[in-house]
Write a protein that holds these residues in place. Structure first.
Motif, short mmCIF file in Angstrom:
data_model
loop_
_atom_site.label_atom_id
_atom_site.label_comp_id
_atom_site.label_asym_id
_atom_site.label_seq_id
_atom_site.Cartn_x
_atom_site.Cartn_y
_atom_site.Cartn_z
N ARG A 75 -5.78 -0.21 -3.15
CA ARG A 75 -6.92 0.52 -3.70
C ARG A 75 -8.07 -0.44 -4.05
N GLN A 76 -7.73 -1.61 -4.56
CA GLN A 76 -8.75 -2.61 -4.88
C GLN A 76 -9.48 -3.04 -3.62
N ALA B 23 -1.87 -0.98 -6.93
CA ALA B 23 -3.29 -1.24 -7.21
C ALA B 23 -3.96 -2.04 -6.09
#
Length: 245
Positions: free
Chosen positions: A150-151, A147
């Motif tokens: 992507r964040q 994650a």
């Protein structure tokens, strides 16, 4: 906070600008960065090739080059994964066992550190176009990172992030795998690039330059309309032109 910067030999020799961009990101996150110019390699090439005695010798130098009680950050999930995992084989129940465990706890891949330790995910970066993110094997499986990149990329102005098919499948590099099994390695790179092109992506972004070198080689050989970028270079794009090191 104080951070020691680990620049893998691969990055140092082939992608020095990514090393400087890593430094810029850490400083912009408020970190006081220290760099030991005597650092070399983590020992991963020898380890993966089965030369564990030689890898242990290089790894011992790595343990001596970095502090056990300070954050260590690197722009490479592959090298961080080696230290977090491979060093268990090399240093468990040795005289440096405790120091190794402390360093394993304190070393981070760049995106992991920025999001989970520094608590920063916006750097004012700008990049026009569409991009896909490639989950490297080391980032996803060894460092448990998915994650965080992507964040960070979702906050880049002008960049449209898309999910490609089989994003978590290997690109085919695998160090010496690409040499020993060239045909299979090339076919895996072809599949990865085709999956990105199917999304009309302009960029393939990842945490690992070894993967990106492999994919870029296939792209250039076949004259394809896409390019690769390391996440550190993306996050610095558009705001570092006047910064000199």
């Amino acid at each position: 906070m104080k951070v020691e910067l680990f620049i893998p030999c691969f990055v140092d020799q082939l992608y020095p600008e990514t090393a400087f961009n890593t430094l810029r990101l850490l400083e912009k996150s408020g970190c006081k960065v220290e760099y030991n110019s005597k650092q070399t390699c983590c020992g991963q090439p020898a380890y993966n090739a089965g030369y564990w005695d030689e890898a242990k010798e290089v790894g011992t130098k790595f343990l001596n080059d970095f502090s056990e009680n300070t954050y260590v950050v690197a722009p490479s999930a592959s090298c961080v994964g080696m230290i977090k995992g491979g060093y268990n084989d090399l240093f468990t129940n040795t005289i440096v066992h405790n120091k190794c465990r402390s360093l394993q706890t304190n070393i981070f891949e760049l995106s992991d550190f920025l999001v989970n330790v520094a608590k920063k995910d916006y750097f004012g970066a700008e990049l026009e176009g569409k991009a896909v993110y490639h989950d490297s094997c080391s980032a996803l499986r060894e460092c448990k990172i998915k994650a965080e990149p992507r964040q960070l990329l979702s906050k880049v102005h002008g960049l449209e992030m898309l999910e490609m098919d089989d994003t978590d499948m290997c690109c085919g590099f695998g160090g010496t795998f690409a040499v020993k099994f060239n045909a299979i390695s090339s076919a895996m790179a072809e599949q990865k690039v085709n999956n990105a092109l199917a999304k009309n992506a302009d960029y393939i972004i990842s945490t690992d330059l070894s993967c990106l070198l492999h994919l870029q080689g296939y792209i250039e050989k076949n004259n394809l309309p896409i390019k690769t970028m390391h996440i550190a270079d993306v996050l610095c794009n558009g705001w570092l032109e006047s910064t000199e090191y």
